[in-house]
Design a protein around this motif. Structure first.
Motif, PDB file in Angstrom:
ATOM      1  N   GLY A 221      -3.401   2.434  -2.864  1.00  0.00           N
ATOM      2  CA  GLY A 221      -2.264   3.208  -2.380  1.00  0.00           C
ATOM      3  C   GLY A 221      -2.549   4.012  -1.119  1.00  0.00           C
ATOM      4  O   GLY A 221      -3.596   4.638  -0.992  1.00  0.00           O
ATOM      5  N   ILE A 222      -1.618   3.959  -0.202  1.00  0.00           N
ATOM      6  CA  ILE A 222      -1.642   4.821   0.989  1.00  0.00           C
ATOM      7  C   ILE A 222      -0.217   5.310   1.202  1.00  0.00           C
ATOM      8  O   ILE A 222       0.668   4.535   1.623  1.00  0.00           O
ATOM      9  CB  ILE A 222      -2.098   4.045   2.252  1.00  0.00           C
ATOM     10  CG1 ILE A 222      -3.455   3.378   2.038  1.00  0.00           C
ATOM     11  CG2 ILE A 222      -2.120   4.982   3.472  1.00  0.00           C
ATOM     12  CD1 ILE A 222      -3.918   2.480   3.201  1.00  0.00           C
TER      13      ILE A 222
ATOM     14  N   TYR B 248      -4.740  -0.768   7.999  1.00  0.00           N
ATOM     15  CA  TYR B 248      -3.322  -0.428   8.033  1.00  0.00           C
ATOM     16  C   TYR B 248      -3.026   0.226   9.374  1.00  0.00           C
ATOM     17  O   TYR B 248      -3.649   1.206   9.750  1.00  0.00           O
ATOM     18  CB  TYR B 248      -3.017   0.543   6.892  1.00  0.00           C
ATOM     19  CG  TYR B 248      -1.567   0.626   6.494  1.00  0.00           C
ATOM     20  CD1 TYR B 248      -1.121   0.008   5.336  1.00  0.00           C
ATOM     21  CD2 TYR B 248      -0.646   1.325   7.253  1.00  0.00           C
ATOM     22  CE1 TYR B 248       0.203   0.076   4.956  1.00  0.00           C
ATOM     23  CE2 TYR B 248       0.687   1.401   6.887  1.00  0.00           C
ATOM     24  CZ  TYR B 248       1.114   0.771   5.721  1.00  0.00           C
ATOM     25  OH  TYR B 248       2.435   0.846   5.343  1.00  0.00           O
ATOM     26  N   ASN B 249      -2.105  -0.374  10.145  1.00  0.00           N
ATOM     27  CA  ASN B 249      -1.829   0.077  11.510  1.00  0.00           C
ATOM     28  C   ASN B 249      -0.359   0.413  11.690  1.00  0.00           C
ATOM     29  O   ASN B 249       0.511  -0.374  11.297  1.00  0.00           O
ATOM     30  CB  ASN B 249      -2.122  -1.053  12.504  1.00  0.00           C
ATOM     31  CG  ASN B 249      -3.549  -1.542  12.388  1.00  0.00           C
ATOM     32  OD1 ASN B 249      -4.442  -0.965  12.971  1.00  0.00           O
ATOM     33  ND2 ASN B 249      -3.751  -2.612  11.616  1.00  0.00           N
TER      34      ASN B 249
ATOM     35  N   GLU C   4       0.844  -1.203   0.000  1.00  0.00           N
ATOM     36  CA  GLU C   4       0.000   0.000   0.000  1.00  0.00           C
ATOM     37  C   GLU C   4       0.879   1.253   0.000  1.00  0.00           C
ATOM     38  O   GLU C   4       0.605   2.216  -0.710  1.00  0.00           O
ATOM     39  CB  GLU C   4      -0.912   0.025   1.238  1.00  0.00           C
ATOM     40  CG  GLU C   4      -2.006  -1.022   1.244  1.00  0.00           C
ATOM     41  CD  GLU C   4      -1.545  -2.368   1.785  1.00  0.00           C
ATOM     42  OE1 GLU C   4      -0.359  -2.508   2.185  1.00  0.00           O
ATOM     43  OE2 GLU C   4      -2.363  -3.314   1.792  1.00  0.00           O
ATOM     44  N   GLU C   5       1.917   1.233   0.839  1.00  0.00           N
ATOM     45  CA  GLU C   5       2.774   2.421   0.920  1.00  0.00           C
ATOM     46  C   GLU C   5       3.767   2.413  -0.239  1.00  0.00           C
ATOM     47  O   GLU C   5       3.971   1.401  -0.889  1.00  0.00           O
ATOM     48  CB  GLU C   5       3.508   2.444   2.274  1.00  0.00           C
ATOM     49  CG  GLU C   5       4.713   1.517   2.382  1.00  0.00           C
ATOM     50  CD  GLU C   5       4.330   0.079   2.749  1.00  0.00           C
ATOM     51  OE1 GLU C   5       3.123  -0.214   2.882  1.00  0.00           O
ATOM     52  OE2 GLU C   5       5.254  -0.758   2.862  1.00  0.00           O
TER      53      GLU C   5
ATOM     54  N   ASN D  41       1.359  -3.163  10.691  1.00  0.00           N
ATOM     55  CA  ASN D  41       0.513  -4.337  10.594  1.00  0.00           C
ATOM     56  C   ASN D  41      -0.585  -4.040   9.599  1.00  0.00           C
ATOM     57  O   ASN D  41      -1.268  -3.029   9.753  1.00  0.00           O
ATOM     58  CB  ASN D  41      -0.128  -4.529  11.983  1.00  0.00           C
ATOM     59  CG  ASN D  41      -0.055  -5.958  12.370  1.00  0.00           C
ATOM     60  OD1 ASN D  41      -0.541  -6.801  11.637  1.00  0.00           O
ATOM     61  ND2 ASN D  41       0.563  -6.222  13.535  1.00  0.00           N
ATOM     62  N   THR D  42      -0.713  -4.859   8.564  1.00  0.00           N
ATOM     63  CA  THR D  42      -1.758  -4.555   7.580  1.00  0.00           C
ATOM     64  C   THR D  42      -2.549  -5.814   7.261  1.00  0.00           C
ATOM     65  O   THR D  42      -2.053  -6.947   7.414  1.00  0.00           O
ATOM     66  CB  THR D  42      -1.161  -4.053   6.241  1.00  0.00           C
ATOM     67  OG1 THR D  42      -0.630  -5.184   5.540  1.00  0.00           O
ATOM     68  CG2 THR D  42      -0.061  -3.041   6.457  1.00  0.00           C
TER      69      THR D  42
END
Lengths: 768, 768
Positions: B90-91, B156-157, B44-45, B139-140
């Motif tokens: 995406g993040i 997403y943590n 994601e990142e 953690n995802t």
């Protein structure tokens, strides 16, 4: 169905009337060349209509990265491309402020183009009315010098017709050119320097990757009514461009003329740091002689070429024009001076087919060059392959062969393969046989055996090794077979036991063995040197013999013919005659798979073998095979009709022979394939020559003796050709009913005419 | 020789430790999908290392203009490409001003990725030390919803470990994406609108040329230590990009969480003007339920899939993991809800092979879907081809066939051909037979005949017409032959009389005729409708019969086997065992021509026919053919080992069967072909299922009766699978020495076990 705008003329190709749809076709047809360079007949002045710009330098290419839909293991990484070179012919013309552009003129009249074959020049004339109302007449002449082969010359004349005009000539050099054909839109040329001194300009450039350094150059002279004048130029030079602008007020009725000299110096012939000084030297010669003297030299040089290579045909202007056009373009393409060069299928007339050398050279071109030039020329062509032997061995290694086996590439510029259809590149291996055959053919014709111990033997050994490894033993047939090939007939792919391939493979091994024995016996120093190099064992030679002696040949008992390949008789054997016209040419109308499973033959295949190895078969056998295969042959290769023409003539089928001849001789002039705009079919032009000399004239070498069996198409009154046979020139003049022979030189020559011995004497007409 | 970083586990695919060289492989292996969309396991990142970004929407493609080295007549103008779609996952994560990027971190520890097959989610955790010294644990979890198939969800943590941190989450949508695979660098997507409202963002885009309209969308929820918080976002929207930035001060030891919901609405399912409102609706459902409820729904939905399709293997964790991975990925790819969709060879895990549908669907996938889903799913797959019948007829017309003959494409998205190697596109015509066979197979398994009168008959007629026209009569053989084909073994091209092709051609014509008679007798309305449409004459049917009854089959008397094609015995018959290991895989070590003339078989060919038409041959015949062909088979196609595994099992060669099974089941997990980074081999995964059920389990339908001949590899303690047979669920549990059968439903079922009739009753264990 074919174009017919070319005006029939015995010595010239002539176009009359301006038609912008014909521009690209005419750019091909009116192409000029001098063996070292060549160019399409692009206009000197700007043309905004559809055009295909092309100027080519012999031996200068670019290895474009291969691009395919689906990669197959073994494909070459690069595909050598003929490169459009920096242009030196351009002359911008500005008349009363308007740029001359035939596509944009109000009116173009009286347009005429002529390619004078006898004297080797291209001319153009027209009257034009510009948008600004100025009427002018223009007259140009251009040639590439045979004597000074780095040079070309242009004579460009403008006469204002209806008013005075301010005329600006801007001759220029341009290296900002592109290729029509490129895989990746890469840049092909790197311009190194744009410079000028006095009246001269130079662009030094090099090709990307291959690092061919060239210098293109120019210098101009100006005239009013033929009187030399000095005009102070305006000079422009930027990254890829150099020009001089010569502005001049010209009175109505006066003629403003520019003579532009230009060309290329290349690092194949000079040190790359000397290219400008060599160019200066060339320009000095040019300007000292001047356009008219150079033109006279040109006429003389061409008359020498024609003296040896002309074929005359009486009673058929179109046939006469056709054969001369073929001979002209062959001489434009290759003059045989340099064994690093070869004969590209499109010569200097287009980019198609990428690389320069195909098996066309060995199978079709060598006979022409042997008979119309000194024997060094053919020997140079043989040496070209000798020089590529190491690359051919590398090429074979890439495909899994070993121990010095050589597979010559299908298409090449520098010895490396640069074709990438698997069914051709990997499988059309018969090309290797033609290279061996050319050595045999050269020796047969010239009686110069020295080439074989010196160079040819190594080539023959590499080729024999390839065939030996490529054949496999079929326990099923208890014979050696050659699987997965494409024969000369490219309308079959990946077939087993193509008869032609198997036959030339067998012959290549046998011929190599014969020559090893002969060289051992007669040239022991060469033998030792070669054997030391190739490390050939008795065992290996025995194996060649074993394979050659047990080669399998597909044969039909029923038809009493060799089969083109295994399984040929499974096809639906419908002859071309029964194929609807609407379905032809099949390469345009049918999908590829349908072509492959059809019985139709693109170009002579079994019959090509019967042509090469004529003496191995009886005339009855030839007739059976001709009658079997000709009905399935669609002749959709330019290389096909000539072989059928020769075979038909041999069988006395003169009507058919003549029909095939016509098809080959005016292929480009009449644009049979609707593609002449892409360039001319240079290599098939040599086949046209063979159709007359070997077909109608029946020329052969029989046990070292020159032999003829002359026939003449009923449509002709007479035809003549010359043969340079072992230092003597024989002129054959065939008429209806009899044939004259003339001999140059100083001693008698025994020849065969229709199988009977005839002695011909120098400077005496012998009539049979 | 194979990778082994995937940790063996019965229900999960697990990777531990961060290795940037494995990223692309893991992106493939950890791919997720829900039949309507799918995506590679991209982070994601932001990740600045080597990555292959891929997010795919079922049925959305682009017809890229065909690019080939040498054009062949008949090539399709376009080549449909699987399209990388605008990305919603995406993040961007900014921690104390530094962008989180695993490739650029000071340290990454404790990295673990898990694809939980049982519950259908992908998770990732790691500790990282940023260049600015901030230590975090991440953690995802991510899944694509089975229930709401336009939706995906991400949890997403981030927990700062060594200090407080200012953390910015920037979830975004991005339509400025590209394809890895493109012919001309064309633009594939046209972004129409980037918009946002409240917490939601949308990008409306359409594909160029094909005009598929889609909307990708997102909405996020934020939490600190699981407590929902509101953070005022910073909104950014430009031409191809929309993002919300949520910045938050996070204390050391606290967890900052984002739940991102996103996905696609597409005009296949909605009016193109409603895509945003449909997206809003989907987001409303997602945010109302929240991540955890959605995740629970997901677990439930996957448990239903596993309930029916799970295969258990006891005593062999790697084998267990392998088979479940195959079943998982098949369900990611295709769930059978939509007859407009199909099963791409790479599913939603990569771009390779362009189009979506190959004959793999009919030959390998349908049995899996028939046995593990409701029969509508298999019927949808049949209807996919029915819906493409007109295009198949057009395709045949382009190749010169007429009168309604249908040739289904080799590769397709919308029914049009989109492959362009002549030897495949034009010649691998056996695919047409597999499409007829699938109709037979569906009827055999389901006993649902209705499909044939309603739709299948037209397909069978189109296919029979093709075979009739494609066969030609050989006067030489006095039989009908099929020339110039490529069989299932693609290591032979343009061969004559490929036995498999001739056999399935004959069978297709016969089967079509049988069904015409049956439909005429039993479904007269359908018969009249179909006949009116296809205009089939008695004469034409007689001709089919004539061709079918007189089809030629190459046969060796000596070996007592059918020959793969004419001339097979001419090859050098050196077995794979005698081939040096260094020369394998031959598709990487040998040039294409060498492969072609070798005896080596890429994938089951004659044996594929023996698999399809098992009942036509005796076990002795099978054994002869297996023993003849298996030694030459290199299994360099992912589709090969499963068929050999089934045949070996049938012949009691369990060691061989097991070896083939291993090869197919962990092909991707262990990356046998060193190419898993390009995507997974989805269609061969169905073959793996067949290896167990039909191979080891010996499942067949014999005269309408379900039959088993269970065997078990000695390496296993037990294995079990379920079969949905005509509305009843049979569970087969094979152990060493005995097999248990269980039945769901409410009535007894007569089955065959090792050829003997056994009646099994609901909810009662039957042991044999």
């Amino acid at each position: 169905m074919n174009q017919d705008y070319i005006i029939p003329n015995e010595w010239s190709i002539i176009e009359e009337g301006f038609n912008n749809e014909r521009i690209k076709s005419s750019e091909s047809l009116f192409s000029i060349g001098n063996g070292a360079m060549g160019q399409r007949a692009n206009f000197e002045e700007h043309y905004s209509g559809d055009t295909f710009q092309g100027s080519y330098i012999a031996g200068v290419y670019y290895p474009d990265k291969t691009r395919v839909g689906w990669w197959k293991n073994g494909y070459p990484e690069y595909f050598a491309k003929v490169l459009n070179a920096p242009s030196w012919i351009g002359i911008n013309v500005i008349i009363n402020g308007e740029q001359l552009d035939l596509y944009a003129c109000k009116k173009v009249e009286n347009f005429r183009r002529e390619l004078n074959m006898k004297e080797g020049w291209l001319s153009r004339r027209f009257n034009a009315t510009l948008q600004n109302g100025t009427e002018i007449s223009v007259n140009t002449k251009r040639f590439l010098s045979l004597d000074l082969d780095e040079l070309g010359a242009i004579n460009y004349n403008i006469k204002p017709l209806n008013k005075d005009a301010e005329i600006l000539y801007q001759p220029y050099l341009d290296s900002g050119i592109t290729n029509e054909d490129s895989n990746w839109d890469d840049k092909f040329w790197d311009t190194l320097k744009v410079s000028h001194q006095n009246n001269q300009a130079f662009i030094n450039a090099k090709t990307m990757k291959t690092d061919f350094y060239i210098c293109t150059f120019m210098e101009s002279q100006l005239f009013i009514d033929r009187k030399c004048i000095l005009v102070e130029p305006n000079i422009k030079a930027d990254a890829n461009f150099a020009s001089f602008s010569y502005k001049q007020a010209v009175e109505k009725g006066s003629t403003y003329t520019i003579h532009k000299f230009g060309g290329y110096t290349v690092d194949r012939n000079h040190d790359k740091d000397e290219l400008i000084s060599e160019a200066t030297g060339a320009l000095k010669k040019a300007t000292q002689k001047g356009f008219n003297t150079l033109l006279n030299d040109q006429k003389k040089a061409w008359s020498e070429i024609w003296e040896m290579s002309d074929i005359t045909i009486e009673g058929d202007v179109k046939a006469q024009q056709g054969i001369r056009f073929n001979i002209l373009q062959l001489n434009h393409t290759y003059l045989g001076k340099d064994s690093r060069l070869n004969i590209g299928p499109k010569g200097f007339t287009g980019e198609k087919y990428g690389g320069s050398t195909y098996w066309d050279t060995e199978a079709y071109c060598i006979p022409f060059y042997m008979a119309t030039k000194d024997q060094e020329v053919a020997r140079n062509l043989l040496e070209y392959r000798y020089n590529h032997l190491e690359k051919a061995i590398e090429n074979a290694e890439k495909l899994g062969f070993k121990n010095g086996a050589a597979l010559y590439p299908m298409v090449t510029m520098n010895g490396e393969e640069c074709h990438n259809e698997w069914e051709i590149t990997f499988e059309e291996i018969h090309r290797n046989g033609a290279i061996a055959f050319a050595i045999f053919n050269y020796h047969r014709f010239t009686n110069d055996y020295s080439y074989i111990p010196e160079k040819g033997l190594e080539v023959l050994i590499g080729i024999a090794r390839f065939w030996h490894q490529r054949a496999t033993f079929s326990t099923d047939k208890n014979k050696y077979v050659i699987l997965g090939v494409t024969g000369p007939n490219e309308y079959e792919n990946n077939v087993n036991n193509n008869w032609y391939t198997n036959y030339i493979a067998q012959w290549s091994m046998t011929y190599a063995l014969e020559n090893i024995i002969k060289v051992k016996a007669e040239f022991s120093t060469d033998y030792t040197r070669v054997m030391h190099k190739v490390k050939l064992s008795e065992v290996e030679m025995k194996e060649w013999e074993e394979v050659a002696n047990n080669m399998y040949f597909p044969y039909s008992e029923k038809h009493e013919v060799y089969l083109q390949q295994d399984g040929f008789l499974d096809k639906e054997l419908i002859t071309v005659l029964d194929l609807p016209k609407s379905e032809r040419p099949i390469n345009q109308k049918w999908s590829w798979d349908r072509i492959l499973r059809s019985p139709y033959i693109k170009q002579a295949d079994v019959l090509q073998g019967f042509y090469f190895f004529e003496d191995h078969f009886t005339k009855e056998e030839l007739e059976k095979h001709f009658n079997f295969y000709e009905p399935f042959t669609v002749h959709e290769s330019s290389l096909s009709p000539c072989v059928h023409s020769i075979q038909a003539a041999k069988l006395g089928k003169m009507d058919q022979a003549y029909e095939f001849y016509l098809r080959t001789s005016r292929l480009d002039l009449d644009d049979y394939n609707k593609e002449v705009e892409e360039g001319l079919h240079i290599t098939s032009m040599a086949g046209t020559w063979m159709s007359i000399v070997e077909g109608f004239g029946g020329m052969r070498i029989k046990d070292g003796t020159l032999s003829f069996e002359p026939q003449i198409p009923q449509q002709w009154e007479a035809y003549s050709f010359k043969i340079n046979f072992r230092g003597q020139i024989i002129k054959v003049n065939a008429c209806q009913g009899h044939t004259h022979f003339e001999l140059e030189g100083d001693q008698d020559l025994d020849i065969l005419v229709n199988g009977k011995a005839v002695t011909i004497s120098p400077n005496k007409l012998t009539t049979v």
